[in-house]
Scaffold this motif. Structure first.
Motif, mmCIF file in Angstrom:
data_model
loop_
_atom_site.group_PDB
_atom_site.id
_atom_site.type_symbol
_atom_site.label_atom_id
_atom_site.label_comp_id
_atom_site.label_asym_id
_atom_site.label_seq_id
_atom_site.Cartn_x
_atom_site.Cartn_y
_atom_site.Cartn_z
ATOM 1 N N UNK A 20 -2.867 -17.215 -9.985
ATOM 2 C CA UNK A 20 -2.818 -18.098 -8.818
ATOM 3 C C UNK A 20 -2.003 -17.433 -7.716
ATOM 4 N N UNK A 21 -2.460 -17.617 -6.492
ATOM 5 C CA UNK A 21 -1.764 -17.061 -5.341
ATOM 6 C C UNK A 21 -2.300 -15.731 -4.872
ATOM 7 N N UNK A 22 -2.935 -14.973 -5.766
ATOM 8 C CA UNK A 22 -3.590 -13.738 -5.347
ATOM 9 C C UNK A 22 -4.923 -14.098 -4.717
ATOM 10 N N UNK A 23 -5.444 -13.215 -3.895
ATOM 11 C CA UNK A 23 -6.808 -13.432 -3.411
ATOM 12 C C UNK A 23 -7.774 -12.959 -4.496
ATOM 13 N N UNK A 24 -8.987 -13.436 -4.419
ATOM 14 C CA UNK A 24 -10.004 -12.970 -5.366
ATOM 15 C C UNK A 24 -10.160 -11.460 -5.237
ATOM 16 N N UNK A 29 -9.769 -5.828 -7.205
ATOM 17 C CA UNK A 29 -9.319 -4.439 -7.015
ATOM 18 C C UNK A 29 -8.394 -4.022 -8.155
ATOM 19 N N UNK A 30 -7.471 -4.874 -8.529
ATOM 20 C CA UNK A 30 -6.537 -4.559 -9.626
ATOM 21 C C UNK A 30 -7.267 -4.332 -10.944
ATOM 22 N N UNK A 31 -8.430 -4.967 -11.082
ATOM 23 C CA UNK A 31 -9.207 -4.830 -12.310
ATOM 24 C C UNK A 31 -10.413 -3.924 -12.141
ATOM 25 N N UNK A 32 -10.470 -3.209 -11.028
ATOM 26 C CA UNK A 32 -11.500 -2.201 -10.759
ATOM 27 C C UNK A 32 -12.921 -2.742 -10.904
ATOM 28 N N UNK A 34 -16.485 -3.049 -9.928
ATOM 29 C CA UNK A 34 -17.361 -2.213 -9.103
ATOM 30 C C UNK A 34 -17.930 -2.978 -7.916
ATOM 31 N N UNK A 35 -17.909 -2.346 -6.743
ATOM 32 C CA UNK A 35 -18.485 -2.940 -5.547
ATOM 33 C C UNK A 35 -17.512 -3.719 -4.695
ATOM 34 N N UNK A 36 -16.328 -3.977 -5.199
ATOM 35 C CA UNK A 36 -15.295 -4.643 -4.399
ATOM 36 C C UNK A 36 -14.304 -3.553 -3.988
ATOM 37 N N UNK A 37 -14.592 -2.930 -2.847
ATOM 38 C CA UNK A 37 -13.805 -1.774 -2.398
ATOM 39 C C UNK A 37 -12.578 -2.174 -1.588
ATOM 40 N N UNK A 38 -12.692 -3.205 -0.780
ATOM 41 C CA UNK A 38 -11.557 -3.705 0.000
ATOM 42 C C UNK A 38 -10.910 -2.595 0.827
ATOM 43 N N UNK A 39 -11.712 -1.896 1.593
ATOM 44 C CA UNK A 39 -11.226 -0.763 2.386
ATOM 45 C C UNK A 39 -10.099 -1.143 3.336
ATOM 46 N N UNK A 40 -10.100 -2.355 3.858
ATOM 47 C CA UNK A 40 -9.072 -2.757 4.826
ATOM 48 C C UNK A 40 -7.831 -3.336 4.153
ATOM 49 N N UNK A 41 -7.850 -3.479 2.843
ATOM 50 C CA UNK A 41 -6.691 -3.991 2.129
ATOM 51 C C UNK A 41 -6.494 -5.493 2.230
ATOM 52 N N UNK A 42 -7.497 -6.195 2.692
ATOM 53 C CA UNK A 42 -7.405 -7.653 2.734
ATOM 54 C C UNK A 42 -7.097 -8.230 4.104
ATOM 55 N N UNK A 46 -13.224 -5.496 7.336
ATOM 56 C CA UNK A 46 -14.204 -4.499 6.895
ATOM 57 C C UNK A 46 -15.391 -5.077 6.129
ATOM 58 N N UNK A 47 -15.234 -6.197 5.481
ATOM 59 C CA UNK A 47 -16.281 -6.868 4.705
ATOM 60 C C UNK A 47 -16.747 -6.082 3.481
ATOM 61 N N UNK A 48 -15.934 -5.145 2.984
ATOM 62 C CA UNK A 48 -16.305 -4.425 1.760
ATOM 63 C C UNK A 48 -15.857 -5.170 0.504
ATOM 64 N N UNK A 49 -15.502 -6.428 0.673
ATOM 65 C CA UNK A 49 -15.171 -7.276 -0.474
ATOM 66 C C UNK A 49 -16.061 -8.522 -0.480
ATOM 67 N N UNK A 50 -17.176 -8.429 0.240
ATOM 68 C CA UNK A 50 -18.054 -9.592 0.340
ATOM 69 C C UNK A 50 -18.671 -9.931 -1.012
ATOM 70 N N UNK A 51 -18.822 -11.213 -1.246
ATOM 71 C CA UNK A 51 -19.465 -11.719 -2.462
ATOM 72 C C UNK A 51 -20.385 -12.868 -2.075
ATOM 73 N N UNK A 52 -21.314 -13.162 -2.970
ATOM 74 C CA UNK A 52 -22.172 -14.327 -2.824
ATOM 75 C C UNK A 52 -21.651 -15.414 -3.754
ATOM 76 N N UNK A 53 -21.440 -16.582 -3.199
ATOM 77 C CA UNK A 53 -20.897 -17.717 -3.945
ATOM 78 C C UNK A 53 -22.032 -18.671 -4.288
#
Length: 106
Positions: A20-24, A29-32, A34-42, A46-53
């Motif tokens: 709780x308290x961390x972002x998705x 990223x902490x759990x590696x 694949x596909x969640x690159x998060x180039x801008x660090x949150x 950058x939208x490299x952490x986009x997901x479909x909900x």
């Protein structure tokens, strides 16, 4: 803590526990995941952490802010269920959430 599953375009599933308290995105990223690159660090730039909900979860998430909405609109692969995982903080209420990673983030 919430158990969240990410499904990649090759059909693999990555189920992780995120505190709780961390972002998705931070949990992914902490759990590696694949596909969640998060180039801008949150920083929602950058939208490299986009997901479909899945639609059934949309109402359980906080609404999109204008900067998230603007960033998503620049992505050619967005749809009505797109969210930036850096903008969603984890709570117990998200336990069981299943997200899909876009094809373009392989």
């Amino acid at each position: 803590m919430a158990k969240i599953t990410f499904e990649t375009t090759d059909g693999q599933e990555h189920t992780i526990d995120i505190a709780n308290g961390l972002s998705i995105m931070e949990g992914a990223v902490r759990n590696m995941v694949p596909g969640i690159d998060a180039d801008c660090g949150g920083t929602c730039s950058c939208a490299t952490c986009m997901v479909y909900v899945p639609p059934e979860w949309a109402g359980k998430l906080p609404p999109k802010k204008s900067d998230e909405e603007a960033m998503i609109e620049f992505c050619p692969h967005h749809n009505e269920t797109s969210r930036l995982s850096c903008q969603i903080d984890v709570t117990d209420a998200l336990d069981g959430l299943r997200l899909k990673v876009p094809e373009s983030q392989r």
